[in-house]
Design an enzyme around this catalytic site. Structure first.
Site, mmCIF file in Angstrom:
data_model
loop_
_atom_site.group_PDB
_atom_site.id
_atom_site.type_symbol
_atom_site.label_atom_id
_atom_site.label_comp_id
_atom_site.label_asym_id
_atom_site.label_seq_id
_atom_site.Cartn_x
_atom_site.Cartn_y
_atom_site.Cartn_z
ATOM 1 N N LYS A 297 4.410 5.426 4.899
ATOM 2 C CA LYS A 297 3.780 4.112 4.989
ATOM 3 C C LYS A 297 3.704 3.610 6.424
ATOM 4 C CE LYS A 297 5.197 2.909 0.301
ATOM 5 N NZ LYS A 297 5.817 1.893 -0.587
ATOM 6 N N PRO B 270 0.826 -1.206 0.000
ATOM 7 C CA PRO B 270 0.000 0.000 0.000
ATOM 8 C C PRO B 270 0.862 1.260 0.000
ATOM 9 C CG PRO B 270 -0.791 -1.564 1.638
ATOM 10 C CD PRO B 270 0.514 -2.092 1.139
ATOM 11 N N GLU B 271 0.440 2.247 -0.782
ATOM 12 C CA GLU B 271 1.160 3.515 -0.808
ATOM 13 C C GLU B 271 0.617 4.431 0.290
ATOM 14 O OE1 GLU B 271 2.296 5.039 -4.579
ATOM 15 O OE2 GLU B 271 2.059 3.119 -5.594
ATOM 16 N N ARG C 292 10.934 -3.267 -8.002
ATOM 17 C CA ARG C 292 9.589 -3.210 -8.570
ATOM 18 C C ARG C 292 9.666 -2.888 -10.056
ATOM 19 N NH1 ARG C 292 5.791 -2.220 -4.633
ATOM 20 N NH2 ARG C 292 4.299 -2.908 -6.215
#
Length: 277
Positions: free
Chosen positions: A52, A2-3, A265
């Site tokens: 985060k 999650p950002e 990523r």
């Protein structure tokens, strides 16, 4: 993972649900039993997030710290007619007060911290575009001095807090920045424009629960909210300029979107448009 907008949204939901109340705090899974005992029955003061990192502050200078990591979820729901709702899955932490239930599953971190420990944790983070007190010059100093690429730096939470892979890909595209350029080659004005763009875009992620980076999508959302619709209930399309569009034509120039693993990523970019340093 999650950002940052997701953590800010959860912090707001937890605050709305529990601030001023003293929920029961348990660990059905058992792995957080000692921490839950320290928080059980204490009054919740407020929820907060930095990047985060998620915090729920309790009376008595005790703070619940959560990092969801790759698979963690923190889900709030309403319950009726059951004093102790059944546990589904591996619930690390449960908050329950009246008809409001919050279950935490699969976090990377779940701890009880003191105020100095919270301060030390936050101090290691970069500025957060969702925090009005954040100073973009702190991030600029790290970027300007770095030999690493801007594509790597935007994923480093000690440089910039809360930005994940989608915002990274999209904001670089929006400002025509080549993700392979070293941070030291990024111009100050370019960084300032990127920061201001994140400050503009990310609050809409909090409000709608969706990452929005296309101007036409954002225009529709703003018009709907101005017309009286609730932002959280809008059906926002999951559409992006470059993210997960490998091989598809660039929306700006028609060239093919490329992809490469950067900082663990898949990074997506347009090699034709994104030449700017």
């Amino acid at each position: 993972m999650p950002e940052g907008h997701t953590l800010h949204r959860i912090a707001g939901e937890l605050q709305d649900a529990y601030a001023g109340r003293s929920p029961s705090v348990t660990s059905p899974q058992g792995r957080f039993a000692d921490g839950a005992a320290l928080l059980d029955g204490r009054e919740v003061e407020r929820g907060a997030a930095w990047g985060k990192l998620l915090f729920l502050h309790f009376a008595g200078e005790r703070t619940l710290y959560v990092h969801l990591g790759l698979i963690g979820t923190f889900v709030l729901s309403r319950v009726t007619g059951e004093a102790d709702p059944p546990v589904v899955g591996q619930v690390r932490l449960r908050l329950l007060d009246g008809d409001t239930l919050a279950d935490l599953r699969g976090p990377m971190a779940c701890e009880v911290l003191t105020p100095p420990e919270v301060e030390a944790l936050v101090a290691r983070q970069g500025p957060d575009p969702l925090r009005p007190e954040s100073d973009p010059d702190r991030a600029w100093a790290s970027i300007h001095a770095a030999r690493r690429t801007i594509g790597e730096l935007l994923m480093d939470q000690t440089v910039l807090a809360g930005v994940g892979n989608i915002y990274r890909c999209e904001v670089l595209f929006r400002h025509r920045v080549n993700p392979a350029f070293p941070g030291s080659r990024i111009k100050r004005a370019t960084w300032q424009a990127m920061w201001e763009d994140l400050v503009h875009l990310m609050p809409w992620g909090v409000r709608t629960g969706r990452i929005i980076t296309l101007d036409e999508v954002l225009d529709d959302v703003v018009a709907a909210v101005d017309g009286g619709q609730e932002a959280r209930g809008l059906d926002v399309p999951r559409e992006f300029a470059v993210y997960q569009r490998t091989g598809e034509p660039c929306l700006r120039c028609g060239a093919r979107i490329r992809t490469k693993v950067v900082a663990g990523r898949n990074l997506f970019w347009c090699g034709n448009c994104q030449r700017r340093s």
